[in-house]
Design a protein around this motif. Sequence first.
Motif, PDB file in Angstrom:
ATOM      1  N   HIS A 238       0.814  -1.218   0.000  1.00  0.00           N
ATOM      2  CA  HIS A 238       0.000   0.000   0.000  1.00  0.00           C
ATOM      3  C   HIS A 238       0.848   1.270   0.000  1.00  0.00           C
ATOM      4  O   HIS A 238       0.328   2.357   0.239  1.00  0.00           O
ATOM      5  N   THR A 301      -6.915  -6.151   7.232  1.00  0.00           N
ATOM      6  CA  THR A 301      -7.631  -5.355   6.241  1.00  0.00           C
ATOM      7  C   THR A 301      -7.161  -3.906   6.294  1.00  0.00           C
ATOM      8  O   THR A 301      -7.128  -3.281   7.360  1.00  0.00           O
ATOM      9  N   TYR A 302      -6.817  -3.380   5.120  1.00  0.00           N
ATOM     10  CA  TYR A 302      -6.330  -1.991   5.030  1.00  0.00           C
ATOM     11  C   TYR A 302      -7.469  -1.053   4.651  1.00  0.00           C
ATOM     12  O   TYR A 302      -8.276  -1.354   3.760  1.00  0.00           O
ATOM     13  N   THR A 303      -7.540   0.096   5.323  1.00  0.00           N
ATOM     14  CA  THR A 303      -8.520   1.138   5.000  1.00  0.00           C
ATOM     15  C   THR A 303      -7.844   2.499   5.029  1.00  0.00           C
ATOM     16  O   THR A 303      -6.853   2.703   5.735  1.00  0.00           O
ATOM     17  N   SER A 304      -8.391   3.425   4.231  1.00  0.00           N
ATOM     18  CA  SER A 304      -7.862   4.790   4.202  1.00  0.00           C
ATOM     19  C   SER A 304      -8.961   5.757   3.807  1.00  0.00           C
ATOM     20  O   SER A 304      -9.791   5.433   2.943  1.00  0.00           O
ATOM     21  N   GLU A 307      -8.732   7.582  -1.113  1.00  0.00           N
ATOM     22  CA  GLU A 307      -8.779   6.423  -2.002  1.00  0.00           C
ATOM     23  C   GLU A 307      -7.557   6.330  -2.901  1.00  0.00           C
ATOM     24  O   GLU A 307      -7.005   5.256  -3.112  1.00  0.00           O
TER      25      GLU A 307
END
Length: 729
Positions: A238, A301-304, A307
């Motif tokens: 990422h 799990t990756y979140t940001s 986007e």
Amino acid sequence: MTTDSRTAPATTTSPATAEVSDVTTTANPTGPISIPPGGSPRLDIAQVSEALLGKWADARLEARERAARPELHRPLDASVAEHRERVYEQLQLLVKDDVSRRMLPEHLGGPNDNGGNVASFEELVVADPSLQIKAGVQWGLYTSAIIQLGSEEQQHAWVPDAMDLTTPGAFAMTEIGHGSDVQSLATTATFDPAGGEDGEWVIHTPFRAAWKDFLGNAAIHAKAATLFARLITNGVDHGVHCFYVPVRDAAGELLPGISSEDDGEKGGLNGIDNGRLAFDQVRIPRTNLLNRYGDVAPDGTYTSPIESPGRRFFTMLGTLVQGRVSLDGSAIRASQLALHIAITYATQRRQFSAADPTQETVLMDYQAHLHRLLPKLAETYAGAFAHEQLLQAFDDVFSGRADDPESREDLETLAATLKPTSTRLALDTVQECREACGGAGFMAENQLVGLHQDLDVYATFEGDNTVLLQLVAKRLLSDYTSELSSVDRAGIGRFIAQRAEVLAKRHTPWARLGQSVADRGNSRRAFDSMRQAEFQEEMLADRARIKVEEVALALRGAGKMSPADAASEVNKHQVEMLDAARAHADLVRWRAFTAGIEGLEGPGAEGSRAVLTDVRDLFGLTAINDDLAWFLLSGMISTQRGRQIDNDLRRLLWRLRPHVLDLVAAFDIRPGHVRAPIALGGEQERQDEAAAYFRAQRASKSAPVSEKTLRDQAKKAKRAASSRSSVAP
């Protein structure tokens, strides 16, 4: 007794001043020169000094008092180890003064005054640049990364110990293998969901070129680091993120898996323990990811909230902008210090006696001396006013008042514009001032040599100057392309008409002919025309825009090429891109200087505006003259004006000669900042002693007679005798 040029009787300049009607002089330069009589403009020192202090005047004044304290000054004869220890002790004194509290947001007990914090920090450069940069690493980079990239919970956990030096820290971004190419960093942070209570990060340096290097605090003092590494989870990279990583225990011993090396002695800033760090499968908790812009759940799990990976990367990199902002202001302050030393010395030091039979000429009365120092003085003023605009933009973003993507991008572009120009200016100015002070300038006690050594790396860290100018050029090209793509059919017609007008100036003689007709062969009229603000702004603005346009047109086909071919095409025009960025920087500074002059109000403003307008014109016309070949070849300036500009610059130098001490006095450089004997009365004492000696010698009947005088007397007597004999009967 020291002679003050602002009160001494007017004496002089050179025949060149005969062209300047508003300067009253006598034939022989003996300096220092006072302000000419007859109601001529005079700089209001207090007023201009207040304008230069800017919005955060109180913070600057407090910091200037602090910077004058001897216990914070750069030692002249310390070893590297002694200098490092002294600077660390000085850093603890700054903790006692709570100097960086201004940067803290309200929820951490601070006033969220980021502009005031940076303004205060910049003033430390006149005490010891090593102390300034050490403080910048600790609070401006390491601590700021936690505040800007971490959650409130992380801030409460780590910021207090960072502020009081319980946990000295390093900002571990740069790798020896990639330098400014942060996006290509090789250090990895791989998530292991089975590690620890809810997952762990495994930090690893895969090869030697991935070692973190040149890190302040890393060799000795750092107990933790804000480390930038590639975030890998569930097999997906990422991109670069920031992690909080402990590196030493309370006793200062390296933690398991961490290696460190000392960078050793450097070309300057030897009060900072720069070093290298490497990580061998070092594990840290999942929550040590600074997660404002990206987070990972216990299952990996990756979140940001952002986007786009590219925008996310550049947003996280925004922590660097504080360093660039502060270096811009620090470089301007260093230039002010060097100019104060050199100009003060030049108004006292006397050398050669051709102009006067009884006393030598002060250096400042030589045109060559004016030419080498005053353009640097003018550019420093321009940089100071531009920095105030940058600082206000920085405060708006970092305080949250204007923290949106567009404002951040504008801030980063402005910082990337000004940091390279001011740091290059500082190096050139300090070197010129050193040479202008002769052998005295080479003595360590007079500061200039040490200052140059310490400032040398300012052109490299917090963004290499060349790389930053490339970023500026890319932004300018992007804006140019966006402008074209956003206009409607009617707008395209207006744009084409506007471009046609510019092309007409460049490729037909009409613009040059118009200038020649307006000037009518009169040099004074040409001088007055080029000193008009409208003329200078038009020249600088058109140059900046045309240079961007020329690169954009040259690269118009790159968008349809493969990435490799497009990169090759851009590389062919890299020099032109840098040139366009520099032209943009000149325009930004000229406009900021003009706005600063227009902002002066109240009693004394008229005189201050008049003097500063001369300084601004010196900056503007020097910028045009430095690129005169381009202006001539592009049809922007007539040949007559091109020939005239050198004469006009010399006129401005002589117009400003009487004001030089007032102009440096407005910088508010205090004795505790100067610490250079040649600028603290030592040179004037020597001159006064020598003058008194020669006066007494001339008054003495026993004084030796010059052989040349005897020879001249003998020749005169011989001619007289010959004349008498020729008329005798």
